[in-house]
Design an enzyme around this catalytic site. Structure first.
Site, PDB file in Angstrom:
ATOM      1  CG  ASN A  10      -1.705   1.255   1.398  1.00 13.66           C
ATOM      2  OD1 ASN A  10      -1.849   2.019   0.443  1.00 13.66           O
ATOM      3  ND2 ASN A  10      -2.240   1.489   2.591  1.00 13.66           N
ATOM      4  CD1 TRP A  11       3.838   1.142  -2.600  1.00 13.84           C
ATOM      5  CD2 TRP A  11       4.105   2.334  -4.471  1.00 13.84           C
ATOM      6  NE1 TRP A  11       4.802   0.519  -3.353  1.00 13.84           N
ATOM      7  CE2 TRP A  11       4.977   1.234  -4.506  1.00 13.84           C
ATOM      8  CE3 TRP A  11       4.089   3.213  -5.547  1.00 13.84           C
ATOM      9  CZ2 TRP A  11       5.843   1.001  -5.581  1.00 13.84           C
ATOM     10  CZ3 TRP A  11       4.932   2.976  -6.612  1.00 13.84           C
ATOM     11  CH2 TRP A  11       5.800   1.884  -6.620  1.00 13.84           C
ATOM     12  CE  LYS A  12       0.169   3.694   4.621  1.00 11.47           C
ATOM     13  NZ  LYS A  12       0.032   3.915   6.037  1.00 11.47           N
ATOM     14  CG  HIS A  95      -5.852   2.093   5.073  1.00  9.95           C
ATOM     15  ND1 HIS A  95      -5.427   3.083   5.936  1.00  9.95           N
ATOM     16  CD2 HIS A  95      -4.817   1.222   4.941  1.00  9.95           C
ATOM     17  CE1 HIS A  95      -4.180   2.826   6.296  1.00  9.95           C
ATOM     18  NE2 HIS A  95      -3.783   1.703   5.708  1.00  9.95           N
ATOM     19  CD  GLU A  97      -2.967   5.841   6.529  1.00  6.93           C
ATOM     20  OE1 GLU A  97      -2.993   5.793   5.300  1.00  6.93           O
ATOM     21  OE2 GLU A  97      -2.016   5.407   7.208  1.00  6.93           O
ATOM     22  CD  GLU A 162      -3.520  -2.295   7.534  1.00  7.17           C
ATOM     23  OE1 GLU A 162      -2.357  -2.457   7.139  1.00  7.17           O
ATOM     24  OE2 GLU A 162      -4.230  -1.342   7.169  1.00  7.17           O
ATOM     25  N   GLY A 168       2.541   2.615  10.728  1.00  8.71           N
ATOM     26  CA  GLY A 168       3.555   3.665  10.586  1.00  8.71           C
ATOM     27  C   GLY A 168       4.254   4.050  11.868  1.00  8.71           C
ATOM     28  CB  SER A 207       5.147  -1.290  12.136  1.00 11.80           C
ATOM     29  OG  SER A 207       4.784   0.063  12.317  1.00 11.80           O
TER      30      SER A 207
HETATM   31  C1  PEP Z   1      -0.863   0.442   6.124  1.00  8.28           C
HETATM   32  O1  PEP Z   1      -1.069   1.643   6.180  1.00  8.28           O
HETATM   33  O2  PEP Z   1      -1.660  -0.320   5.551  1.00  8.28           O
HETATM   34  C2  PEP Z   1       0.366  -0.060   6.733  1.00  8.28           C
HETATM   35  C3  PEP Z   1       0.414  -1.319   7.036  1.00  8.28           C
HETATM   36  O3  PEP Z   1       1.367   0.856   6.941  1.00  8.28           O
HETATM   37  P1  PEP Z   1       2.835   0.579   7.589  1.00  8.28           P
HETATM   38  O4  PEP Z   1       3.306  -0.737   7.065  1.00  8.28           O
HETATM   39  O5  PEP Z   1       3.655   1.726   7.128  1.00  8.28           O
HETATM   40  O6  PEP Z   1       2.631   0.535   9.061  1.00  8.28           O
END
Ligand code: PEP
Length: 246
Positions: A10-12, A95, A97, A162, A168, A207
């Site tokens: 997931n590059w966001k 997600h 976010e 998640e 993050g 993470s």
């Molecule tokens: C995500 O936002 O889906 C995610 C897993 O981010 P990160 O790996 O950077 O924690």
């Protein structure tokens, strides 16, 4: 039952100077290491999707979101139909976010799930508790999973657990905690979909990096990972892919 394993990037909304370089590296790596048993899916920003999915036919691509309608006067939005028409087979829905910044409700998410399923996209449905909800995690997971329609093609459904506080932050739950959350999710899905729930893969996200991926992907009830930050780096992401096949 052997479930599909996934490693999903997931590059966001991150700016990658050379997205082709990263994807090219991942593509070559996968061709070289044929032993890979996991499915690799890349979810770059919408602006890269059409070119990348046309160029890299050996890779699967997904959108990071879709609108709850197929078309119409919805400025700035992209639909499941549009994703499918440019060669995407996957979409991330729910997600944290988007739940947080776009205030996506259970009702809206259910509409997105339905429209994505109608367009035959594989759905990566994200759920997870915030830090202040740790003690009521199971209740939160149950509520978020209630957005899933009871009649649904579970073959196209993937769940990503998640924990919001792990995204993050560099922090991850312990292996036991991840396992417990995944068992809970599996039980809720079993109750909802009975036998049809057995093919639903449940991924962990938050993470994940090349140092912790072997431990996390080695957990019995974890069927793969949704990777944010670490998926922007070709080497790092390829190491995570490799650890999924050990
Ligand atoms: C995500 O936002 O889906 C995610 C897993 O981010 P990160 O790996 O950077 O924690």
């Amino acid at each position: 039952m052997k479930r599909n394993k996934y490693v999903i990037a997931n590059w966001k909304m991150n700016i990658t100077k050379s997205p082709h370089k990263v994807i090219d590296g991942v593509s070559k790596h996968l061709l070289k290491t044929k032993k890979n048993s996991c499915r690799v899916v890349l979810c770059p920003p919408f602006t890269h999707l059409a070119t990348l999915s046309t160029k890299y036919k050996n890779l699967d691509f997904g959108g990071q979101d879709c609108h709850q309608h197929n078309e119409g006067a919805f400025t700035g939005s992209v639909s499941a139909y549009m994703l499918k028409s440019i060669g995407c087979n996957y979409v991330i829905i729910g997600h944290s976010e988007r739940r947080n910044y776009q205030k996506e409700s259970n009702h809206e998410l259910r509409m997105k799930l339905i429209v994505a399923e109608e367009n035959k996209l594989k759905i990566v449905f994200c759920i997870g508790e915030k830090l202040n909800q740790l003690k009521i995690r199971d209740k939160i997971l149950k509520k978020q999973l209630s957005a899933l329609p009871s009649s649904f093609n579970t073959k196209n459904l993937i769940i990503a657990y998640e924990p919001v506080w792990a995204i993050g932050s560099g922090k991850t739950p312990s292996v036991d905690e991840i396992d417990r959350a995944h068992i809970k999710i599996r039980n809720i899905l079993n109750q909802k979909y009975k036998r049809k729930s057995t093919n639903i893969s449940i991924l962990y996200g938050g993470s994940v990096n090349s140092k912790n991926s072997s431990n996390i992907l080695g957990i019995k009830n974890v069927d793969g990972a949704l990777v944010g930050g670490a998926s922007l780096d070709k080497k790092e992401f390829c190491k995570i892919i490799d650890s999924s096949s050990r």
